[in-house]
Scaffold this active site. Structure first.
Site, PDB file in Angstrom:
ATOM      1  CG  ASP A  21      -1.687  -1.291   1.331  1.00  0.00           C
ATOM      2  OD1 ASP A  21      -2.549  -1.529   0.483  1.00  0.00           O
ATOM      3  OD2 ASP A  21      -1.405  -2.098   2.246  1.00  0.00           O
ATOM      4  CG  HIS A  23      -3.301  -5.159   2.958  1.00  0.00           C
ATOM      5  ND1 HIS A  23      -2.807  -4.322   2.000  1.00  0.00           N
ATOM      6  CD2 HIS A  23      -3.601  -6.318   2.323  1.00  0.00           C
ATOM      7  CE1 HIS A  23      -2.800  -4.928   0.840  1.00  0.00           C
ATOM      8  NE2 HIS A  23      -3.287  -6.150   1.009  1.00  0.00           N
TER       9      HIS A  23
END
Ligand SMILES: NC(=O)C1=CN([C@@H]2O[C@H](COP(=O)(O)OP(=O)(O)OC[C@H]3O[C@@H](n4cnc5c(N)ncnc54)[C@H](OP(=O)(O)O)[C@@H]3O)[C@@H](O)[C@H]2O)C=CC1
Ligand SMILES: O=C([O-])CC(=O)C(=O)O
Length: 401
Positions: A248, A276
């Site tokens: 990410d 996440h």
């Protein structure tokens, strides 16, 4: 070079007492269920054990003393790490376990680990690959490819299906093995299927891994799985468990770079807060572009607050729709980045994101969960939370949500 016929018994082999440990290891491995079918398939009935010919003098009946764990093919050869000139300056061997080793992410990661790009060109490694009965053949295939790659730093490869064997003495455990989501699913939908895997593996790590093992949980939902894993491993410091949010971070850096019209190496101080998942908060308040606050470089606040956040949050899902399966190569790269961030000192003024156990954090985040936060490392495998980060109402509200 002494030769052991793997179809004969120990009694028929002739070796010196000084060779017993290496030979018993070699011979016992030639009997293993892993190696035997492998050798048969190649019509190999001789196994070469690395002992010098001048050591072979008197016939002795060897006793199986120290027995090396399961090994694979060429990696069953014994060797002296200090024998060759180039290896004299090397560090001592470290053991790295990878679960889901026959899966897509591992197929990229293992070769990066073996090449030395993760732990360094002076760090020999042993790879311990965890699969299941259904993937055992595939694991053998992976091990064959590792053999054929001739990596100097890759000194041992073993494959197994029991985490209590595979995790023994490991200093790093990269837990990838878990079902991936398909189109239309959320990562949290995987918890019922995958959660149990991480409870079992936490117990196994607790029982047999090095007491300071570092654990990177990749299998989704990785934050919850990391929490499950650490709760099942009370003897391992909770601080040692990470949920991978580096992908990410990398995605966020790429998007900021694209919007600012700079190459992505200009983007630093990128924090991913939270899970996440699509609730994650990519932090543009603290991010910097060429050393300047991202908000001073990208003046489009609407884009930062809405589009940027959503693009990063949903990048994984969009990729699944396009490719039909979840990201693998970029995930492997981000695992490399995550480990390198722990084994090399963080550049002055910068930081990295990783999902870690909240236990006395300075940001007011709930305790006793795994949450992605900004961290720095001295390069010793450990990390500390970054204290001097900016918070405004927008960021605080997003994180709370
Ligand atoms: N944190 C992150 O940033 C990211 C996480 N992921 C996650 O990583 C995990 C692995 O992804 P990927 O390597 O692409 O997946 P693959 O399907 O290619 O491989 C996963 C491996 O997990 C094992 N596994 C364990 N339980 C199951 C199950 N119930 N169903 C299917 N496989 C199972 C399988 O090995 P065996 O048969 O040996 O058990 C399989 O080889 C997934 O959970 C995915 O969502 C993916 C991308 C990014
Ligand atoms: O989206 C998924 O399920 C795989 C993943 O975690 C990602 O690509 O970020």
């Amino acid at each position: 070079m002494a030769v052991a016929d793997f179809t004969t018994t120990y009694k028929e082999s002739i070796f010196l007492p000084s060779q017993l440990s290496s030979l018993s290891s070699c011979l016992s491995n030639t009997r293993s269920h892993v190696l035997k079918p492998y050798l048969r398939a190649r019509n190999v009935n001789k196994v070469y054990c690395s002992v010098a010919p001048n050591e072979v003098q008197t016939p002795v009946v060897p006793q199986p003393t120290s027995i090396k764990g399961e090994c694979y093919g060429v990696f069953c050869l014994t060797y002296d790490l200090k024998a060759a000139e180039e290896t004299k300056s090397w560090k001592s061997l470290i053991n790295i376990a990878v679960s889901g080793a026959a899966g897509m992410i591992s197929n990229h990661l293992l070769f990066k680990l073996a090449s030395g790009e993760v732990f360094g060109q002076d760090q020999p490694i042993a790879l311990k690959l965890l699969g299941s009965e259904r993937s055992f053949q595939a694991l053998e295939g992976v091990a064959m490819e590792l053999e054929d790659s001739l990596y100097p730093l890759l000194r041992e490869v073993s494959i197994g299906i029991d985490p209590y064997d595979v995790f023994r003495d490991v200093e790093w455990a990269i837990l990838i093995g878990a079902k991936p989501r398909g189109p239309g699913m959320e990562r949290a939908d995987l918890l019922d299927i995958n959660g149990q895997i991480f409870a079992e593996q936490g117990k196994a790590l607790n029982a047999v891994a090095s007491s300071n093992v570092k654990v990177i949980v990749v299998g989704n939902p990785c934050n919850t799985n990391a929490l499950i894993c650490l709760k099942n491993a009370p003897n391992i410091p909770a601080k040692n468990f990470h949920a991978l949010t580096r992908l990410d971070e990398n995605r966020a850096k790429c998007q900021l770079a694209l919007k600012a019209g700079v190459f992505y190496d200009k983007v630093s101080n990128m924090t991913i807060w939270g899970n996440h998942s699509t609730t994650q908060v990519p932090d543009f308040l603290n991010a910097r572009i060429s050393g300047f606050p991202a908000k001073d470089v990208i003046k489009d606040t609407k884009w930062l607050e809405n589009d940027f956040t959503e693009i990063v949050q949903k990048r994984g899902g969009v990729l699944i729709k396009k490719w039909g399966r979840s990201s693998a190569a970029s995930t492997a790269v981000s695992i490399v980045d995550a480990i390198r961030s722990l084994v090399t000192p963080t550049p002055e003024g910068d930081w990295f994101s990783t999902g870690v156990y909240t236990n006395g954090n300075p940001y007011g985040i709930a305790e006793d969960i795994v949450f992605s936060m900004p961290c720095r490392s001295d390069g010793d495998g450990d990390y500390e939370l970054v204290k001097d980060v900016l918070m405004d109402d927008f960021l605080r509200e997003r994180i709370k949500k």
